[in-house]
Each structure stands twice: as structure tokens, then as C-alpha cells.
Design an enzyme around this catalytic site. Sequence first.
Site, short mmCIF file in Angstrom:
data_model
loop_
_atom_site.label_atom_id
_atom_site.label_comp_id
_atom_site.label_asym_id
_atom_site.label_seq_id
_atom_site.Cartn_x
_atom_site.Cartn_y
_atom_site.Cartn_z
N HIS A 1 39.59 44.00 56.03
CA HIS A 1 39.03 45.72 55.89
C HIS A 1 37.57 45.84 56.26
O HIS A 1 36.78 45.93 55.41
CB HIS A 1 39.62 45.98 54.63
N CYS B 1 35.80 54.49 54.10
CA CYS B 1 36.87 53.57 55.12
C CYS B 1 37.69 54.19 56.10
O CYS B 1 38.56 53.65 56.59
CB CYS B 1 37.82 53.12 53.81
N1 COA Z 1 42.59 38.47 49.00
C1 COA Z 1 42.86 37.21 48.99
N2 COA Z 1 41.93 35.95 48.91
C2 COA Z 1 40.82 36.36 48.92
C3 COA Z 1 40.36 37.84 48.67
C4 COA Z 1 41.24 38.66 48.91
N3 COA Z 1 41.06 40.05 48.89
N4 COA Z 1 38.80 37.95 48.51
C5 COA Z 1 38.52 36.66 48.70
N5 COA Z 1 39.51 35.98 48.82
C6 COA Z 1 39.34 34.42 48.56
C7 COA Z 1 38.11 33.87 49.37
O1 COA Z 1 38.76 33.64 51.00
C8 COA Z 1 37.74 32.82 48.78
O2 COA Z 1 38.77 31.58 49.12
P1 COA Z 1 38.17 30.06 49.17
O3 COA Z 1 37.63 29.84 47.77
O4 COA Z 1 39.42 29.58 49.45
O5 COA Z 1 37.44 30.05 50.13
C9 COA Z 1 37.87 33.05 47.35
O6 COA Z 1 39.11 34.09 47.47
C10 COA Z 1 36.65 33.55 46.69
O7 COA Z 1 36.13 34.63 47.51
P2 COA Z 1 34.92 35.45 47.21
O8 COA Z 1 34.21 36.06 48.26
O9 COA Z 1 34.01 34.58 46.09
O10 COA Z 1 35.67 36.72 46.34
P3 COA Z 1 34.88 37.66 45.53
O11 COA Z 1 35.58 37.52 43.95
O12 COA Z 1 33.57 37.95 45.72
O13 COA Z 1 35.72 39.13 45.88
C11 COA Z 1 37.34 40.69 45.65
C12 COA Z 1 37.23 39.24 45.64
C13 COA Z 1 38.77 40.92 45.41
C14 COA Z 1 36.45 41.47 44.35
C15 COA Z 1 36.55 41.50 46.87
O14 COA Z 1 37.57 40.92 48.04
C16 COA Z 1 36.99 42.90 46.99
O15 COA Z 1 35.92 43.59 46.34
N6 COA Z 1 37.61 43.52 47.44
C17 COA Z 1 37.88 44.79 47.48
C18 COA Z 1 37.24 45.45 48.74
C19 COA Z 1 37.17 47.17 48.65
O16 COA Z 1 37.11 47.77 47.78
N7 COA Z 1 37.38 47.69 49.78
C20 COA Z 1 37.43 49.25 49.81
C21 COA Z 1 38.66 49.47 49.60
S1 COA Z 1 38.80 51.43 49.67
#
Ligand code: COA
Length: 387
Positions: free
Chosen positions: A336, A87
Site C-alpha cells: 500500500h 490514500c
Molecule cells: N503484514 C505482514 N507482515 C508485515 C507487515 C504487514 N502489514 N508489516 C511488516 N511486516 C513484516 C515485515 O516484513 C518484517 O518481517 P521480517 O522480520 O521477516 O523482515 C516484520 O513484519 C517487521 O516489520 P516492521 O517494518 O518492523 O513492522 P512495523 O512493526 O514497523 O510495522 C505495522 C507494522 C503494522 C505497524 C505497519 O505495517 C503499519 O503501520 N501498517 C499500517 C499502514 C497504514 O496505516 N496505512 C494506511 C492505511 S489507511
Amino acid sequence: MKDVAVIGVGCTTFGEKWNHSFRDLFIEAGALALEDANLSGEQIDALFVGNMSAGRFIEQEHIGALIADYAGLATKHIPSTRVEAACASGGLAFRQAITAVASGMSTIVVAAGVEKMTDITPGQTVDTLASAADREWEGFMGATFPGLYAMIAHDYMHRYPLTREQLAQVAVKNHFNGARNPIAQFQQEISIETVLSSSLVADPLRLFDCSPITDGAAAVILAPLEIAKQFTDTPIKVLASAQASDTIALHDRRDISTLDATVEAGKRAFHQAGLTHRDIDLVEVHDCFTIGEICAIEDLGFCTKGEAGQLTEDGVTALHGDLPVNTSGGLKACGHPVGATGIKQIYEVVLQLRGEAGKRQIEAERGMTHNVGGTGATVVIHILGAC
Ligand code: COA
């Protein structure tokens, strides 16, 4: 070594960009940066592209050449280099570009970052991100990035005074800023209740404590400061560029709630710039999870360990607080796209220093960026200043 300036910036909107390919994203950001610097592509001497994992996200490697080709520069045969540090790939690409200009090796250099993360399933994406941790000792044992940062949060909350509400306030603040940023993935304000009632991802981190999965690209153009005014009336000077590393596995750290690479790179950056914390008007920190922002503010030395939660609750890090943190919305609300994030941080600081940040404009002469790879195995910090 020559002084270096940023003479142009460009960034796509961030989000789930189904209608844009990886190369479309890069070309859009690059074209915006060229236009901003009043340059044509033929004037570019070298290209550094931050990208974490195109091989797994879109099954494409050899990114340096691909980007040069689709930028129309293949027949000019300029050096084009992919830079990878998970990242922190974008921040490191910027650092490589600075080195190229400062050394006199190149004159006009593009530093860019691009990632297309949504073409595979969320499970595959989470697994790809986990490859930035120690695959043998963390990934194969089931640790994901939310899981690793949840361990940091647990340790931190056990040892220091941070309430669940203060942690949520980091996300509330960053969504407030994101709602004022036209490139942000999430442009809605939220409340502490939104965070606390969102689904649990890895205890104690909930959905709104996490940065999302994002497509996007950003590009900036660098030149020697001595010629920068030929291209722009508002060059932004690079005051410091620092990088530090640490153990790749979290469990090998001296202290899992302190990112020693942030501490070290921060000290080096302040020393290089000859500045103190009071000289910094804004900071873009790596809030991949809300706890990441809390640790970053402390590890950079803006307050002592255990104070960042209270500072956040008191509004010190808010848009018009004494130390605005993540005016872009941060990774949390702006999004991100991992390889692009470090360049987007530079983009935000440049806009703020030029007075072009629109509804989120603050008064600023100097800004800092803090870009983290993995759980802190690579940290890249830059300080920029208005001329
Ligand atoms: N914050 C707020 N809302 C979020 C979100 C977040 N981080 N991630 C997804 N959403 C929302 C989406 O917009 C969607 O909304 P909607 O239903 O109104 O359209 C809903 O939540 C479901 O989205 P989805 O894509 O199915 O989420 P998910 O469960 O597949 O993924 C996480 C959610 C948190 C697991 C994923 O965003 C993640 O892994 N984040 C961390 C990324 C990471 O590790 N980056 C590197 C860091 S070093």
C-alpha cells in the site's frame, strides 16, 4: 462528454525499495505504461499524479512539476498536477484524468500515483499517515490508523456476526492472490494461524490484518475511446467514475461500521454505468485493514450488512469464487504505497480484463475499483469494461 479508454498501464514492483528514489519509481512506472501504449512521451498532453505526502515522506513538494521534469517533459510545458486525497490520491488522479479526456480539454493523459514511504522511521510514517484523519480530534488524542480501524472492527464485531477467524481469512485470501502476483510486496501464502499468532497491533487487529508500509508507483494512460485502437488492440473502457465524501473524523459518523461515502459513490457508479452487481466480475477494494474489506463488500451492496464474513469463509470472494475480491493481493499482500494504490487497482483490473493476469487470471469482462482516503472521508469508485 467523450467516452474514455485506458490504452496503457505500468507498475513497479511494490515493497521496501531502498535502491530506488521517488522519481526513479515514477519514471519506471511511466515508461512501462508508455511502452504498453506504444506511445512516446511527446504525445502526452497532461499529467495527473496522485501523491499523499511526499512533503513528509521525502521532504519534497511541488510534485506535479518534479514528475513532468524527470519524465523529460519540462520543455514541452504540459500541465502537470498533483492530486491529494490521502490514500485515495491515486483513484482521484485517475478521475481527474478521465474528466480531462472526457471534456475534450486533453487527448492523451497520464494518471499516475507514487509514494516513497520507507525513507523515514516507522513511527514517523505512522504519524504521517495519521494526518489523513482529523489531527485535532483524532491524531492529537493518540489515534493511529490501525487504532481507528480497530474501533470499526470492535463496533462491527459487537453488532454483526463476524468471527476472528473469518476476519483472518481476508488476509489469508489476499496473501494467496499476492503469491500469484509478481509485483506484490508479500508473495507468501499464510494460514489463519499465521494471522492469529502474529503480534497485536491495535486490538483486535494483528500484524497480518494490516496493510504494510510500501514504496511503489503505477501509471495508466487514457485517451478518447474513438481513437484508442490506434494505440492498442485491447482498450479498456471507463464505464463509471464516482466520488463521495464524508466527515473526516470517525466519531462524527452516523454509523462507524458503514462507510456512507462508499455506499453513495457505489450507487452513483452503478447508476452511471447502467449496471447491477451481477454484471461485475471482480472488485479491487480498499483493504487497508482486513475489516476494511469486510465493510467494503457490504457497503458496495454485494451483500447485506453482516454477511461478508460468511461469504469470505465460504470462498465467494476467493480467486475463483463467484465474486473475486482483490485478485492483486489487495493492499494487504500487494502492498500500500498510499498515493499509488488507486492506480494499482486500475492496473490490476485492466490486466484481468485483457487476460494478462498470469497465475491469478480469472474470467472477467467488467471490474470495479474502490479507493478510500482516511477512514472513509473520501471514496473514489471506478467501473471498467472490456471493449
Ligand atoms: N503484514 C505482514 N507482515 C508485515 C507487515 C504487514 N502489514 N508489516 C511488516 N511486516 C513484516 C515485515 O516484513 C518484517 O518481517 P521480517 O522480520 O521477516 O523482515 C516484520 O513484519 C517487521 O516489520 P516492521 O517494518 O518492523 O513492522 P512495523 O512493526 O514497523 O510495522 C505495522 C507494522 C503494522 C505497524 C505497519 O505495517 C503499519 O503501520 N501498517 C499500517 C499502514 C497504514 O496505516 N496505512 C494506511 C492505511 S489507511
